[in-house]
Design a protein around this motif. Sequence first.
Motif, PDB file in Angstrom:
ATOM      1  N   ALA A  45      -0.223  25.120  27.673  1.00 19.16           N
ATOM      2  CA  ALA A  45       0.040  26.241  26.763  1.00 19.16           C
ATOM      3  C   ALA A  45       0.273  27.537  27.534  1.00 19.16           C
ATOM      4  CB  ALA A  45      -1.128  26.406  25.798  1.00 19.16           C
ATOM      5  N   GLU A  46      -0.486  27.735  28.579  1.00 18.46           N
ATOM      6  CA  GLU A  46      -0.306  28.950  29.392  1.00 18.46           C
ATOM      7  C   GLU A  46       1.063  28.974  30.051  1.00 18.46           C
ATOM      8  OE1 GLU A  46      -5.071  29.498  30.473  1.00 18.46           O
ATOM      9  OE2 GLU A  46      -3.695  28.679  31.962  1.00 18.46           O
ATOM     10  N   GLU A  47       1.500  27.831  30.535  1.00 11.65           N
ATOM     11  CA  GLU A  47       2.823  27.776  31.174  1.00 11.65           C
ATOM     12  C   GLU A  47       3.947  27.935  30.145  1.00 11.65           C
ATOM     13  OE1 GLU A  47       3.534  27.970  34.250  1.00 11.65           O
ATOM     14  OE2 GLU A  47       1.459  27.831  34.953  1.00 11.65           O
ATOM     15  N   LEU A  48       3.753  27.412  28.947  1.00 16.16           N
ATOM     16  CA  LEU A  48       4.739  27.602  27.882  1.00 16.16           C
ATOM     17  C   LEU A  48       4.841  29.079  27.520  1.00 16.16           C
ATOM     18  CD1 LEU A  48       6.668  26.337  25.765  1.00 16.16           C
ATOM     19  CD2 LEU A  48       4.679  26.138  24.241  1.00 16.16           C
ATOM     20  N   ALA A  49       3.701  29.741  27.430  1.00 15.74           N
ATOM     21  CA  ALA A  49       3.688  31.167  27.102  1.00 15.74           C
ATOM     22  C   ALA A  49       4.415  31.984  28.167  1.00 15.74           C
ATOM     23  CB  ALA A  49       2.251  31.659  26.945  1.00 15.74           C
ATOM     24  N   LYS A  50       4.218  31.625  29.434  1.00 13.39           N
ATOM     25  CA  LYS A  50       4.905  32.332  30.517  1.00 13.39           C
ATOM     26  C   LYS A  50       6.419  32.127  30.430  1.00 13.39           C
ATOM     27  CE  LYS A  50       1.100  31.897  33.859  1.00 13.39           C
ATOM     28  NZ  LYS A  50       0.679  31.216  35.117  1.00 13.39           N
ATOM     29  N   ALA A  51       6.817  30.881  30.207  1.00 14.22           N
ATOM     30  CA  ALA A  51       8.243  30.573  30.154  1.00 14.22           C
ATOM     31  C   ALA A  51       8.923  31.274  28.974  1.00 14.22           C
ATOM     32  CB  ALA A  51       8.450  29.063  30.063  1.00 14.22           C
ATOM     33  N   ARG A  52       8.204  31.434  27.886  1.00 13.78           N
ATOM     34  CA  ARG A  52       8.753  32.071  26.695  1.00 13.78           C
ATOM     35  C   ARG A  52       8.587  33.586  26.703  1.00 13.78           C
ATOM     36  NH1 ARG A  52       9.456  29.535  21.955  1.00 13.78           N
ATOM     37  NH2 ARG A  52       8.176  31.032  20.778  1.00 13.78           N
ATOM     38  N   LYS A  53       7.818  34.082  27.724  1.00 10.91           N
ATOM     39  CA  LYS A  53       7.496  35.517  27.781  1.00 10.91           C
ATOM     40  C   LYS A  53       6.841  35.967  26.471  1.00 10.91           C
ATOM     41  CE  LYS A  53      11.098  36.736  31.140  1.00 10.91           C
ATOM     42  NZ  LYS A  53      11.412  35.326  31.484  1.00 10.91           N
ATOM     43  N   HIS A  54       5.922  35.145  26.020  1.00 10.27           N
ATOM     44  CA  HIS A  54       5.230  35.359  24.754  1.00 10.27           C
ATOM     45  C   HIS A  54       3.746  35.069  25.003  1.00 10.27           C
ATOM     46  CE1 HIS A  54       5.253  34.919  20.132  1.00 10.27           C
ATOM     47  NE2 HIS A  54       3.989  34.845  20.513  1.00 10.27           N
ATOM     48  N   PRO A  55       2.935  36.071  25.321  1.00 13.72           N
ATOM     49  CA  PRO A  55       1.524  35.841  25.659  1.00 13.72           C
ATOM     50  C   PRO A  55       0.774  35.110  24.547  1.00 13.72           C
ATOM     51  CG  PRO A  55       2.165  38.107  26.139  1.00 13.72           C
ATOM     52  CD  PRO A  55       3.304  37.498  25.387  1.00 13.72           C
ATOM     53  N   LEU A  56      -0.226  34.339  24.925  1.00 14.05           N
ATOM     54  CA  LEU A  56      -1.023  33.618  23.943  1.00 14.05           C
ATOM     55  C   LEU A  56      -1.803  34.557  23.022  1.00 14.05           C
ATOM     56  CD1 LEU A  56      -2.432  30.709  26.164  1.00 14.05           C
ATOM     57  CD2 LEU A  56      -0.582  30.583  24.488  1.00 14.05           C
ATOM     58  N   THR A  57      -1.936  35.799  23.411  1.00 12.22           N
ATOM     59  CA  THR A  57      -2.673  36.774  22.601  1.00 12.22           C
ATOM     60  C   THR A  57      -1.790  37.511  21.590  1.00 12.22           C
ATOM     61  OG1 THR A  57      -2.318  38.394  24.369  1.00 12.22           O
ATOM     62  CG2 THR A  57      -4.418  37.192  24.374  1.00 12.22           C
ATOM     63  N   LYS A  58      -0.497  37.253  21.628  1.00 10.73           N
ATOM     64  CA  LYS A  58       0.434  37.984  20.752  1.00 10.73           C
ATOM     65  C   LYS A  58       0.359  37.443  19.325  1.00 10.73           C
ATOM     66  CE  LYS A  58       5.278  39.475  20.500  1.00 10.73           C
ATOM     67  NZ  LYS A  58       6.602  39.395  21.158  1.00 10.73           N
ATOM     68  N   ARG A  59       0.279  38.370  18.345  1.00  3.69           N
ATOM     69  CA  ARG A  59       0.226  37.983  16.943  1.00  3.69           C
ATOM     70  C   ARG A  59       1.176  38.846  16.123  1.00  3.69           C
ATOM     71  NH1 ARG A  59      -2.345  35.021  19.530  1.00  3.69           N
ATOM     72  NH2 ARG A  59      -4.367  34.056  19.079  1.00  3.69           N
ATOM     73  N   ARG A  60       1.622  38.286  15.002  1.00  3.48           N
ATOM     74  CA  ARG A  60       2.436  39.037  14.052  1.00  3.48           C
ATOM     75  C   ARG A  60       1.572  39.612  12.929  1.00  3.48           C
ATOM     76  NH1 ARG A  60       6.251  35.144  12.601  1.00  3.48           N
ATOM     77  NH2 ARG A  60       7.791  35.956  14.067  1.00  3.48           N
ATOM     78  N   TYR A  61       0.619  38.817  12.436  1.00  2.85           N
ATOM     79  CA  TYR A  61      -0.202  39.224  11.293  1.00  2.85           C
ATOM     80  C   TYR A  61      -1.695  39.272  11.606  1.00  2.85           C
ATOM     81  CZ  TYR A  61       4.112  37.750   8.951  1.00  2.85           C
ATOM     82  OH  TYR A  61       5.420  37.598   8.582  1.00  2.85           O
ATOM     83  N   MET A  62      -2.178  38.286  12.362  1.00  4.14           N
ATOM     84  CA  MET A  62      -3.608  38.178  12.607  1.00  4.14           C
ATOM     85  C   MET A  62      -4.153  39.441  13.275  1.00  4.14           C
ATOM     86  SD  MET A  62      -5.642  35.067  14.506  1.00  4.14           S
ATOM     87  CE  MET A  62      -5.220  33.876  13.248  1.00  4.14           C
ATOM     88  N   TRP A  63      -5.268  39.918  12.781  1.00  7.42           N
ATOM     89  CA  TRP A  63      -5.967  41.116  13.249  1.00  7.42           C
ATOM     90  C   TRP A  63      -5.199  42.407  12.945  1.00  7.42           C
ATOM     91  CZ3 TRP A  63      -5.530  38.044  18.220  1.00  7.42           C
ATOM     92  CH2 TRP A  63      -6.425  36.974  18.231  1.00  7.42           C
TER      93      TRP A  63
END
Length: 325
Positions: free
Chosen positions: A303-321
């Motif tokens: 998952a961490e490597e997917l996030a790096k490849a997509r330039k989309h951090p695992l902490t990024k949210r649209r609605y949550m919080w």
Amino acid sequence: MDFEKVKSIVSDIKEKQPEIDRVMFVGCGASMADLYPGYYFVSHESTKLLSSIHTANEFNYDTPKGVGEHTIVITASLGGTTPESVAATKKARELGTHLITLSMADDSPIIKETEYKVIHDFHENYAAKTEKMSYCLAFAIEIVKQFEGYQFYDEAVAAFQGMPDLIENAVKSVGPSAKEFGEKYKDEKKIFVLSSGASLGVAYSTASFLFMEMQWIAAPTVHSGEYFHGPFELTEKDAPYLLFMNDGSTRHLDARALTFLQRFDAQVTNIDAKDYGLNEVAGENVIDYFNPLIHTGVMRVYAEELAKARKHPLTKRRYMWKLTY
């Protein structure tokens, strides 16, 4: 993991209530998924105890009948603030159950509502990210052992002792394959996730949280045994799949699905527990229940490597919080 604390809590419950008739697992999101191996163990190994798993608000609004003094309830929330899980913990206490709660936050709202608190780690390393799941499974094993007996108890304890090092060694070895996964799947808008047995919860959490919540990738979860009863119609060349293959009783289900996926040249990534030597720490009588731990540890790197490849951090949210909902 403090296994002596697990034994002590279950012993205390048994002293107060010698007869237990059901064990319930209640949580939300990834925490509910972490409870799944415990539920799976009781449902498969106990001959006396009813076992069920519930998302917290269903427990709150449609509480199963018969919940009371002969019930053990295990609730969980990573940060301890999930409102639905806090409410479910409070409700379970009001119903007179014997209540165990898992959280990494000692002063959290959910811990304040429980009878027995267990504080677990999460951030220290990859093995620590499986500690909540490990505690839940340990409680399930201890409950069955103390209330009716479990002949493979020592084998299970030995497996718990070996799992942290096994996970840490596994994640050190998966860097290249995880990076390949990230590059291969970075532009996908949908990934099918398959597994069976105790790791079905890992498939669900990977799909719903690592993919949908954290990466905004649609991710249907399919039980390997149910794949041939409808979902396999969507299998075609280069269709993206992720399979968590188990070592143990349900391996045939996963292998059958993999064979069909390969037959039609689907793009499939197989995270196979056997590749990481799970059978070296978990004997054949208990191995089914430890697959989720190795799958969870390894998948985190993917998952961490997917996030790096997509330039989309695992902490990024649209609605949550960010919104009231």
